[in-house]
Design a protein around this motif. Structure first.
Motif, short mmCIF file in Angstrom:
data_model
loop_
_atom_site.label_atom_id
_atom_site.label_comp_id
_atom_site.label_asym_id
_atom_site.label_seq_id
_atom_site.Cartn_x
_atom_site.Cartn_y
_atom_site.Cartn_z
N TRP A 32 0.84 -1.21 0.00
CA TRP A 32 0.00 0.00 0.00
C TRP A 32 0.87 1.26 0.00
CZ3 TRP A 32 -5.50 0.85 0.67
CH2 TRP A 32 -5.85 2.17 0.96
N ARG A 45 2.80 6.99 -6.50
CA ARG A 45 1.71 7.67 -7.21
C ARG A 45 1.45 9.09 -6.71
NH1 ARG A 45 -2.81 3.13 -6.79
NH2 ARG A 45 -4.19 4.85 -7.36
N GLN A 46 1.61 9.32 -5.39
CA GLN A 46 1.29 10.67 -4.91
C GLN A 46 2.16 11.13 -3.74
OE1 GLN A 46 -2.90 9.75 -3.71
NE2 GLN A 46 -2.31 10.72 -1.78
N ASP A 95 -12.55 -1.82 -5.16
CA ASP A 95 -11.79 -0.58 -5.34
C ASP A 95 -12.51 0.48 -6.15
OD1 ASP A 95 -11.76 -1.73 -7.85
OD2 ASP A 95 -9.60 -1.53 -8.15
N ALA A 128 -3.09 -3.19 -7.06
CA ALA A 128 -3.24 -1.98 -7.87
C ALA A 128 -2.03 -1.77 -8.78
CB ALA A 128 -3.44 -0.77 -6.96
N MET A 129 -0.83 -2.05 -8.27
CA MET A 129 0.37 -1.90 -9.09
C MET A 129 0.34 -2.87 -10.28
SD MET A 129 3.55 -1.17 -6.46
CE MET A 129 3.14 -2.26 -5.10
N ASP A 156 3.11 1.73 -3.19
CA ASP A 156 2.30 2.20 -4.32
C ASP A 156 1.92 3.67 -4.14
OD1 ASP A 156 0.80 2.15 -6.66
OD2 ASP A 156 -1.00 1.41 -5.65
N LYS A 157 1.50 4.02 -2.93
CA LYS A 157 1.11 5.41 -2.68
C LYS A 157 2.30 6.34 -2.84
CE LYS A 157 -1.28 8.44 0.57
NZ LYS A 157 -1.77 8.64 1.95
N TYR A 168 -4.88 1.12 -3.23
CA TYR A 168 -3.42 1.11 -3.34
C TYR A 168 -2.91 -0.29 -3.02
CZ TYR A 168 -3.62 6.25 -3.01
OH TYR A 168 -3.91 7.57 -3.23
#
Length: 508
Positions: free
Chosen positions: A142, A149-150, A280, A215-216, A145-146, A211
């Motif tokens: 999680w 991405r952000q 999701d 998700a990846m 990935d986060k 996430y």
């Protein structure tokens, strides 16, 4: 028509229940693996034997509905435990290429899951180390990935570094290596669609989250599909155990050269916008994908629709089904007017519409209040399909699929038996009995949720006793207890999560 069906695994939701649906139709012959050819939970099936079976039956089949997990790994759980190399991937690809080349008339409808990442410590369905590090592995994915991405807060960045230090390198390395292989298989299937070998590919995601590792992996798969412009032949959406239902329905609709129109009636105003537990995305987006995957079409014209989908949704937030009796969130009443929903179902039935209920008000079980209202108005026996099991998309996909098999070729008695079985399993067992017995009965016989040991028959007898009590309370206008016949009641994996529940009523 002749369908060759290779299921995801041996559990009833993937093996027997989809076949029960297909057997409603007099127009379909469906051949599948024998029970002896299937695996057993973490024990993989013999894939060489499976491919021999496929090659034997392919010449007389119109469609092959194939689970990659079964054909390559020997089942769903073995797909999370394997030690496979690129050579096995290449062998799988070549087998499919050879099959299509030899039998060009055979349409291949294939499923291939994006591997899940549970957020809890348990090795019941995962590698042994997941019992110690599962929650940390999920959280690591999680945050990683986060971060990509952000970005992360300072606190989150510290947590990620701590997780890297706490999870042994060999554990994380093993987990990520297996995920990488599974994505390679997903991408190989995408290539097979582009090559014309696979006619349709469903890629469901089990227990997905916004996430994380799943998700990846999604990003990689979505990118390949977009690059090859294949979104009309490959669909990625939340789900898993319903995919056998979905692809069997797609085959049936394709063979009949039709795309049945479905009108959807939500139970609540916010229902379409709610993100369900274990998924999701909002419900309405999952609906679009599942309708198309099953070979159906959405319509806003109720009068012209072939099927009426009554979609029971929460008012504002989704809870677990076992909370509905004593901990139900007030928004199930303040943000949802259930009586209006029931009257809409009644009106559709009075207009001779074929009605199916997808009961996704709660996760992991059906809505007792809805069943009580439908029974009181003597509507339950008039609907054709009811599903309310596990996740929203498990219920949704199987409801749509089952509706596809309700037509002029359908056996009304079998439809009613399947309906009754779902009410007993999804509402009574999953929603109420499972948790009650886990907490109040299993300790007294020294068993637990994950292992019934040698006490499964005692638990079966207790389950049947509790089911009959609930039927007497909630199905007084629908069926008489002395008319009920439990043709099957058993625990296929000797644990509480799933049950094989098949119920008939004398006189049907």
């Amino acid at each position: 028509m002749h369908i060759l069906y290779i299921p995801l695994d041996e559990r009833p939701c993937n093996y027997e229940y989809p076949l029960n649906m297909v057997h409603q139709s007099s127009q379909v012959t469906c051949q599948t693996l024998t029970p002896a050819m299937l695996g057993s939970k973490k024990k993989a099936a013999d894939t060489k034997q499976i491919w021999s079976f496929i090659e034997e039956k392919a010449p007389v089949s119109d469609y092959l509905v194939l689970s990659t997990e079964m054909a390559l790994y020997g089942g769903l759980l073995p797909s999370r435990l394997h030690e496979m190399t690129t050579a096995r991937a290449e062998e799988y690809v070549q087998r499919l290429r050879d099959l299509k080349a030899t039998h060009p008339q055979l349409k291949l409808f294939v499923s291939n899951l994006i591997m899940r990442t549970p957020r809890y410590n348990s090795n019941d369905e995962e590698p042994d180390y997941y019992g110690d590090y599962g929650e940390q592995i999920f959280r690591h994915g999680w945050l990683a990935d986060k971060k990509a991405r952000q970005g992360l807060s300072a606190t989150e960045a510290q947590e990620l570094e701590a997780l890297k230090a706490d999870i042994p390198n060999e554990v994380l390395g093993d987990y990520e290596k297996r995920r990488k292989f599974n994505v390679e298989i997903n991408l190989a299937n995408v290539d097979l669609v582009e090559a014309g070998v696979i006619d349709f590919l469903a890629i469901p995601q089990d227990d997905s989250a916004p996430y994380g590792y799943t998700a990846m992996d999604q990003v990689k798969v979505y990118g390949a599909i977009a690059d090859k412009n294949l979104k009309d032949q490959i669909m990625v959406y939340p789900g898993a155990d319903e995919v056998g239902f979905t692809l069997l329905a797609r085959a049936y609709n394709d063979y009949k050269k039709r795309s049945p129109q479905v009108f959807v009636q939500y139970a609540s105003t916010l229902g379409p916008t709610i993100i369900p537990l274990y998924e999701d995305r909002i419900m309405n987006e999952s609906l679009k994908a599942h309708v198309m995957a099953s070979g159906m079409t959405l319509t806003a014209d109720q009068a012209q629709a072939d099927y009426f989908l009554a979609y029971n949704t929460p008012g504002k937030v989704m809870q677990e089904a076992w909370d509905q009796r004593h901990k139900k969130d007030i928004t199930y009443d303040t943000y949802r007017h259930l009586l209006t929903f029931v009257r809409q179902i009644s009106a559709a039935l009075s207009q001779k519409k074929i009605v199916g209920i997808c009961d996704s008000a709660f996760a992991n079980g059906g809505d007792l209040e809805l069943i009580a209202m439908l029974d009181k108005q003597d509507l339950l026996r008039k609907i054709s399909v009811y599903k309310g099991w596990n996740t929203n998309c498990n219920s949704l996909g199987s409801t749509l699929a089952a509706l596809s098999f309700v037509d002029k070729a359908a056996d009304h008695v079998k439809i009613q038996h399947n309906l009754l079985s779902n009410i007993f399993e999804d509402v009574f067992y999953q929603g109420i009995i499972r948790m009650n017995l886990t907490e109040a009965y299993l300790p007294s016989i020294e068993t637990d949720y994950f292992d019934l040991k040698n006490q499964s028959q005692k638990v079966v007898e207790k389950v049947q006793e509790e089911m009959l009590k609930l039927a007497q309370q909630y199905l007084t206008h629908t069926v008489e207890n002395d008319a009920l016949i439990f043709t099957k009641l058993a625990f296929p994996w000797n644990r509480m999560f799933e049950i094989n529940c098949q119920v008939e009523s004398r006189g049907e």
